[in-house]
Design a protein around this motif. Structure first.
Motif, short mmCIF file in Angstrom:
data_model
loop_
_atom_site.label_atom_id
_atom_site.label_comp_id
_atom_site.label_asym_id
_atom_site.label_seq_id
_atom_site.Cartn_x
_atom_site.Cartn_y
_atom_site.Cartn_z
N VAL A 182 30.35 41.24 39.12
CA VAL A 182 31.35 42.41 39.19
C VAL A 182 32.11 42.32 40.28
O VAL A 182 33.39 42.22 40.35
N TYR A 183 31.55 41.59 41.53
CA TYR A 183 32.39 41.37 42.86
C TYR A 183 33.32 40.50 42.52
O TYR A 183 34.60 40.31 42.86
N CYS A 184 32.91 39.29 42.01
CA CYS A 184 33.66 37.95 41.64
C CYS A 184 34.78 38.45 40.62
O CYS A 184 36.00 38.13 40.72
N LEU A 185 34.43 39.57 39.64
CA LEU A 185 35.44 39.83 38.63
C LEU A 185 36.52 40.64 39.44
O LEU A 185 37.89 40.33 39.22
N VAL A 186 36.30 41.52 40.14
CA VAL A 186 36.93 42.25 40.77
C VAL A 186 37.96 41.59 41.91
O VAL A 186 39.18 41.77 41.88
N ASP A 187 37.38 40.64 42.48
CA ASP A 187 37.96 39.79 43.63
C ASP A 187 38.98 38.95 43.00
O ASP A 187 40.24 38.73 43.35
N ALA A 188 38.92 38.33 41.77
CA ALA A 188 39.77 37.40 40.93
C ALA A 188 40.89 38.33 40.40
O ALA A 188 42.14 38.01 40.36
N LEU A 189 40.55 39.70 40.27
CA LEU A 189 41.87 40.53 39.59
C LEU A 189 42.68 41.03 40.65
O LEU A 189 43.82 41.34 40.36
N ARG A 190 42.19 41.03 41.82
CA ARG A 190 42.81 41.64 43.05
C ARG A 190 43.62 40.55 43.88
O ARG A 190 44.25 40.90 44.84
N SER A 191 43.07 39.21 43.71
CA SER A 191 43.81 38.15 44.49
C SER A 191 44.81 37.52 44.00
O SER A 191 45.35 37.72 42.84
N ASN A 192 45.59 37.01 44.76
CA ASN A 192 46.91 36.34 44.51
C ASN A 192 46.65 34.90 44.51
O ASN A 192 46.01 34.54 45.71
N PHE A 193 46.81 34.07 43.54
CA PHE A 193 46.58 32.62 43.33
C PHE A 193 47.81 31.80 43.63
O PHE A 193 49.05 32.45 43.44
N LYS A 194 47.63 30.60 44.14
CA LYS A 194 48.98 29.74 44.25
C LYS A 194 49.54 29.33 42.80
O LYS A 194 50.69 29.44 42.81
N ASP A 195 48.89 29.33 41.86
CA ASP A 195 49.18 29.31 40.52
C ASP A 195 49.12 30.48 39.82
O ASP A 195 48.10 31.17 39.76
N PRO A 196 50.11 31.09 39.15
CA PRO A 196 50.06 32.26 38.48
C PRO A 196 49.01 32.42 37.52
O PRO A 196 48.49 33.47 37.16
#
Length: 75
Positions: free
Chosen positions: A29-43
């Motif tokens: 759950v932590y990784c999923l929430v972190d991935a959804l809230r983060s901005n990545f270099k490639d969209p």
């Protein structure tokens, strides 16, 4: 469904399995929430990481923690 192996485990084995399962679920759950809230270099990386986390249950969160941090922007 044959659950005979649970009868032979005893209380300590079941508690250990439940604790590891709970810890893994919290990590997922932590990784999923972190991935959804983060901005990545490639969209497209956000979508790719969410798909990896949803379908690669065994290695998805561990892979995200090792490789996913490098693909984020530093805002």
């Amino acid at each position: 469904m044959n659950l005979a192996f649970i009868q032979n485990m005893g209380g300590g084995g079941i508690v250990t399995i439940l604790l590891f399962s709970l810890a893994y679920f919290i990590l997922w759950v932590y990784c999923l929430v972190d991935a959804l809230r983060s901005n990545f270099k490639d969209p497209n990386m956000k979508l790719i990481w969410v798909i990896i986390l949803l379908f690669a249950h065994g290695l998805g969160p561990i892979t995200y923690l090792i490789l996913g941090k490098n693909s984020k922007t530093t805002n």
